[in-house]
Design an enzyme around this catalytic site. Structure first.
Site, PDB file in Angstrom:
ATOM      1  N   GLY A   1       0.757  -1.243   0.000  1.00  0.00           N
ATOM      2  CA  GLY A   1       0.000   0.000   0.000  1.00  0.00           C
ATOM      3  C   GLY A   1       0.786   1.289   0.000  1.00  0.00           C
ATOM      4  O   GLY A   1       0.191   2.357  -0.156  1.00  0.00           O
TER       5      GLY A   1
ATOM      6  N   GLU B   1       3.814  -6.874   1.880  1.00  0.00           N
ATOM      7  CA  GLU B   1       3.365  -7.250   0.529  1.00  0.00           C
ATOM      8  C   GLU B   1       3.406  -6.048  -0.413  1.00  0.00           C
ATOM      9  O   GLU B   1       2.373  -5.623  -0.946  1.00  0.00           O
ATOM     10  CB  GLU B   1       1.921  -7.764   0.592  1.00  0.00           C
ATOM     11  CG  GLU B   1       1.697  -8.925   1.526  1.00  0.00           C
ATOM     12  CD  GLU B   1       0.218  -9.214   1.768  1.00  0.00           C
ATOM     13  OE1 GLU B   1      -0.643  -8.341   1.492  1.00  0.00           O
ATOM     14  OE2 GLU B   1      -0.087 -10.311   2.233  1.00  0.00           O
ATOM     15  N   PRO B   2       4.559  -5.459  -0.644  1.00  0.00           N
ATOM     16  CA  PRO B   2       4.594  -4.287  -1.529  1.00  0.00           C
ATOM     17  C   PRO B   2       4.451  -4.673  -2.990  1.00  0.00           C
ATOM     18  O   PRO B   2       5.025  -5.662  -3.449  1.00  0.00           O
ATOM     19  CB  PRO B   2       5.991  -3.696  -1.269  1.00  0.00           C
ATOM     20  CG  PRO B   2       6.815  -4.874  -0.855  1.00  0.00           C
ATOM     21  CD  PRO B   2       5.893  -5.835  -0.156  1.00  0.00           C
ATOM     22  N   GLY B   3       3.681  -3.890  -3.710  1.00  0.00           N
ATOM     23  CA  GLY B   3       3.557  -4.084  -5.151  1.00  0.00           C
ATOM     24  C   GLY B   3       4.083  -2.857  -5.861  1.00  0.00           C
ATOM     25  O   GLY B   3       5.197  -2.825  -6.372  1.00  0.00           O
TER      26      GLY B   3
ATOM     27  N   ARG C   1      -5.388   2.962 -15.595  1.00  0.00           N
ATOM     28  CA  ARG C   1      -5.408   3.712 -14.335  1.00  0.00           C
ATOM     29  C   ARG C   1      -6.024   5.121 -14.463  1.00  0.00           C
ATOM     30  O   ARG C   1      -6.811   5.504 -13.600  1.00  0.00           O
ATOM     31  CB  ARG C   1      -4.002   3.800 -13.728  1.00  0.00           C
ATOM     32  CG  ARG C   1      -3.368   2.434 -13.446  1.00  0.00           C
ATOM     33  CD  ARG C   1      -2.144   2.503 -12.545  1.00  0.00           C
ATOM     34  NE  ARG C   1      -2.516   2.918 -11.224  1.00  0.00           N
ATOM     35  CZ  ARG C   1      -2.384   4.141 -10.769  1.00  0.00           C
ATOM     36  NH1 ARG C   1      -1.835   5.066 -11.511  1.00  0.00           N
ATOM     37  NH2 ARG C   1      -2.785   4.441  -9.557  1.00  0.00           N
TER      38      ARG C   1
ATOM     39  N   TYR D   1      -9.114   5.228 -12.100  1.00  0.00           N
ATOM     40  CA  TYR D   1      -8.879   5.857 -10.787  1.00  0.00           C
ATOM     41  C   TYR D   1      -8.544   7.338 -10.911  1.00  0.00           C
ATOM     42  O   TYR D   1      -7.972   7.921  -9.984  1.00  0.00           O
ATOM     43  CB  TYR D   1      -7.704   5.184 -10.065  1.00  0.00           C
ATOM     44  CG  TYR D   1      -7.686   3.686 -10.106  1.00  0.00           C
ATOM     45  CD1 TYR D   1      -8.613   2.933  -9.371  1.00  0.00           C
ATOM     46  CD2 TYR D   1      -6.739   2.999 -10.863  1.00  0.00           C
ATOM     47  CE1 TYR D   1      -8.577   1.547  -9.411  1.00  0.00           C
ATOM     48  CE2 TYR D   1      -6.694   1.624 -10.899  1.00  0.00           C
ATOM     49  CZ  TYR D   1      -7.628   0.906 -10.173  1.00  0.00           C
ATOM     50  OH  TYR D   1      -7.593  -0.458 -10.209  1.00  0.00           O
TER      51      TYR D   1
ATOM     52  N   CYS E   1     -12.579   3.854 -28.346  1.00  0.00           N
ATOM     53  CA  CYS E   1     -13.832   4.601 -28.486  1.00  0.00           C
ATOM     54  C   CYS E   1     -14.532   4.811 -27.156  1.00  0.00           C
ATOM     55  O   CYS E   1     -15.610   4.241 -26.901  1.00  0.00           O
ATOM     56  CB  CYS E   1     -14.745   3.882 -29.460  1.00  0.00           C
ATOM     57  SG  CYS E   1     -14.000   3.765 -31.071  1.00  0.00           S
ATOM     58  N   GLU E   2     -13.911   5.549 -26.292  1.00  0.00           N
ATOM     59  CA  GLU E   2     -14.496   5.932 -25.004  1.00  0.00           C
ATOM     60  C   GLU E   2     -13.933   7.298 -24.658  1.00  0.00           C
ATOM     61  O   GLU E   2     -12.727   7.514 -24.786  1.00  0.00           O
ATOM     62  CB  GLU E   2     -14.057   4.968 -23.892  1.00  0.00           C
ATOM     63  CG  GLU E   2     -14.462   3.544 -24.107  1.00  0.00           C
ATOM     64  CD  GLU E   2     -15.287   2.987 -22.962  1.00  0.00           C
ATOM     65  OE1 GLU E   2     -15.686   3.752 -22.063  1.00  0.00           O
ATOM     66  OE2 GLU E   2     -15.516   1.776 -22.994  1.00  0.00           O
TER      67      GLU E   2
ATOM     68  N   TYR F   1       0.443  -2.130 -12.260  1.00  0.00           N
ATOM     69  CA  TYR F   1      -0.969  -2.092 -12.635  1.00  0.00           C
ATOM     70  C   TYR F   1      -1.190  -1.501 -14.031  1.00  0.00           C
ATOM     71  O   TYR F   1      -2.165  -0.796 -14.279  1.00  0.00           O
ATOM     72  CB  TYR F   1      -1.794  -1.334 -11.575  1.00  0.00           C
ATOM     73  CG  TYR F   1      -1.579  -1.885 -10.183  1.00  0.00           C
ATOM     74  CD1 TYR F   1      -2.027  -3.153  -9.853  1.00  0.00           C
ATOM     75  CD2 TYR F   1      -0.889  -1.167  -9.205  1.00  0.00           C
ATOM     76  CE1 TYR F   1      -1.812  -3.689  -8.585  1.00  0.00           C
ATOM     77  CE2 TYR F   1      -0.668  -1.688  -7.943  1.00  0.00           C
ATOM     78  CZ  TYR F   1      -1.139  -2.945  -7.638  1.00  0.00           C
ATOM     79  OH  TYR F   1      -0.919  -3.472  -6.398  1.00  0.00           O
TER      80      TYR F   1
END
Ligand code: LLP
Length: 413
Positions: free
Chosen positions: A239, A273-275, A312, A316, A342-343, A371
């Site tokens: 996190g 648990e670092p990502g 992302r 987000y 197309c968005e 990610y």
């Protein structure tokens, strides 16, 4: 020091020009720096060294087996969230005794796979799951090493879609249900309760959020030890945020002080648990400008990477910095950087100032190690694009382009 700097007027990953990679591999493509992965791992370890922690890379951030292997060679274990990630971690060379299995929806088959692989620990997210793990372990005649993921009910100052530590989210066991869960760990067969797990969210800047969670965790450990439970492990989750576009992050040493000050003296073996911290700034997404479109009100740089390659911003509201691959110091004219999908949400961000960038030029979307490839899709009939690992003065393709022709081979008429 960042891995991506200009050398001789060209943006490089360590010593390798991104333009040379783009020429050989095509665009879009992800480029990772092995050197930066190693540095990030060391930077995570250094201030926590007194704890001799188990550092389990959260494979979900970037599951390419060459990336996992690079971190495994540094000593990392893995935090996996599915049997698929378990398979990847093992294939990349992570030892089972360094693997932790988290996630709210583990199936019986996945639990069985983890038990048979003899992993370090399964983090339990609910009473329902506790019962299923016990059943599966009992039927296999294996004792399951477990930690209960507790929901500490703390605020995590991050995007609401990635906050996990508040009551009302699907994650962890609520404090009101903890007494029942604790007693079940004693009454159900084939369970070996080792300790607790918390993970309160992703991309956190405010280390006080961690302090709140870890303080509650320490209180829980003391309380349940008094009730006679032998708690020897704590998994503090991942996190920790990173700097994206102009944000600033307090030094990681401050996070380490929070850890040491809250749970450092409990005599528990500590896991993390670092990502994002390990891989986020070790990767970029290289793209080429397809059109420089001057609209009535706005200018758009339409690039060949889209939300399917990096979701992302759309998902987000994240803003990644973007750099021209060819250095240019002329005055820049603002443009919105958008993809071809197309968005309307297929937009990297508004009003980027990119000097000398127009049709045909290359740009690098920064902080795309975490990610990005991990969340890619084939939406709008698009290929899954290559991943490249730079190590020393050379690079290699660690995932080739998966063309639409190949994707159609998965299908039948
Ligand atoms: N442990 C658990 C149980 C997790 O669920 C996660 C992330 C991590 C560790 C690693 O968190 P990190 O250190 O990377 O923050 N796709 C979102 C992030 C989702 C994170 C999901 N869980 C994004 O792009 O921001």
């Amino acid at each position: 020091m960042t891995a991506f700097t200009y050398r001789g007027g060209t943006l490089c990953a360590d010593n390798v020009a991104l333009s040379a990679i783009a020429e050989q591999v095509g665009t879009p493509c992800y480029v990772y720096s092995a050197k930066r992965l190693r540095e990030n791992y060391q930077n995570f370890c250094a201030p926590l060294a007194s704890l001799s922690p188990l550092i389990c890379y959260a494979v979900k951030a970037c599951p390419n087996i060459a990336v996992i292997r690079t971190l495994a060679e540094c000593g990392a274990g893995a935090d996996v969230t599915s049997a698929g990630e378990l398979e990847r971690a093992l294939a990349a060379g992570i030892k089972p005794e360094k693997i932790i299995f988290s996630g709210v929806g583990k199936t019986r088959d996945e639990i069985a796979a983890a038990l048979k692989a003899n992993i370090h620990q399964i983090n339990v997210e609910s009473i329902s799951e506790l019962r299923v793990i016990s059943e599966v372990a009992h039927s296999l005649n294996i004792t399951a090493p477990i930690a209960l993921r507790v929901n500490p009910d703390v605020v995590a100052n991050t995007h609401h879609k990635i906050a996990t530590g508040e009551m009302g989210t699907k994650f962890g066991i609520d404090s009101t249900q903890l007494p029942e869960a604790m007693s079940l760990t004693r009454s159900l067969p084939a369970l070996d309760l080792k300790g607790f797990h918390v993970h309160i969210g992703s991309h956190l800047f405010d280390y006080e959020n961690f302090r709140d969670a870890y303080t509650k965790l320490a209180d829980m450990v003391r309380y349940w030890r008094e009730q006679g439970f032998d708690l020897t492990r704590l998994d503090l989750g991942g996190g920790v945020g990173i700097t994206y576009d102009g944000q600033t992050q307090a030094p990681f040493a401050d996070y380490a002080s929070v850890v040491l000050g809250t749970v450092g003296n409990l005599g528990c073996a500590i896991a993390f648990e670092p990502g994002r911290f390990l891989v986020g700034d070790a990767g970029v997404l290289i793209a080429r400008v397809v059109h420089d479109k001057q609209g009535e009100q706005k200018r758009f740089l339409i690039i060949d990477a889209g939300m399917n390659d990096l979701v992302r911003p759309a998902m987000y509201d994240a803003r990644h910095s973007i750099m021209p691959v060819k250095e240019n110091t002329t005055e820049a004219k603002a443009a919105d950087v958008v993809g071809p999908v197309c968005e309307t949400s297929d937009m990297f961000g508004e009003d980027y100032l990119l000097s000398g960038v127009g049709s045909g030029d290359l740009v690098a979307i920064m902080q795309a190690g975490a990610y990005a490839a991990a969340m890619a899709s084939t939406y709008n009939g698009r290929a899954l694009v290559p991943e490249v690992l730079v190590d020393g003065g050379s690079f290699r393709i660690i995932r080739r382009r998966i063309s639409v022709k190949e994707q159609m081979e998965w299908e039948t008429l």
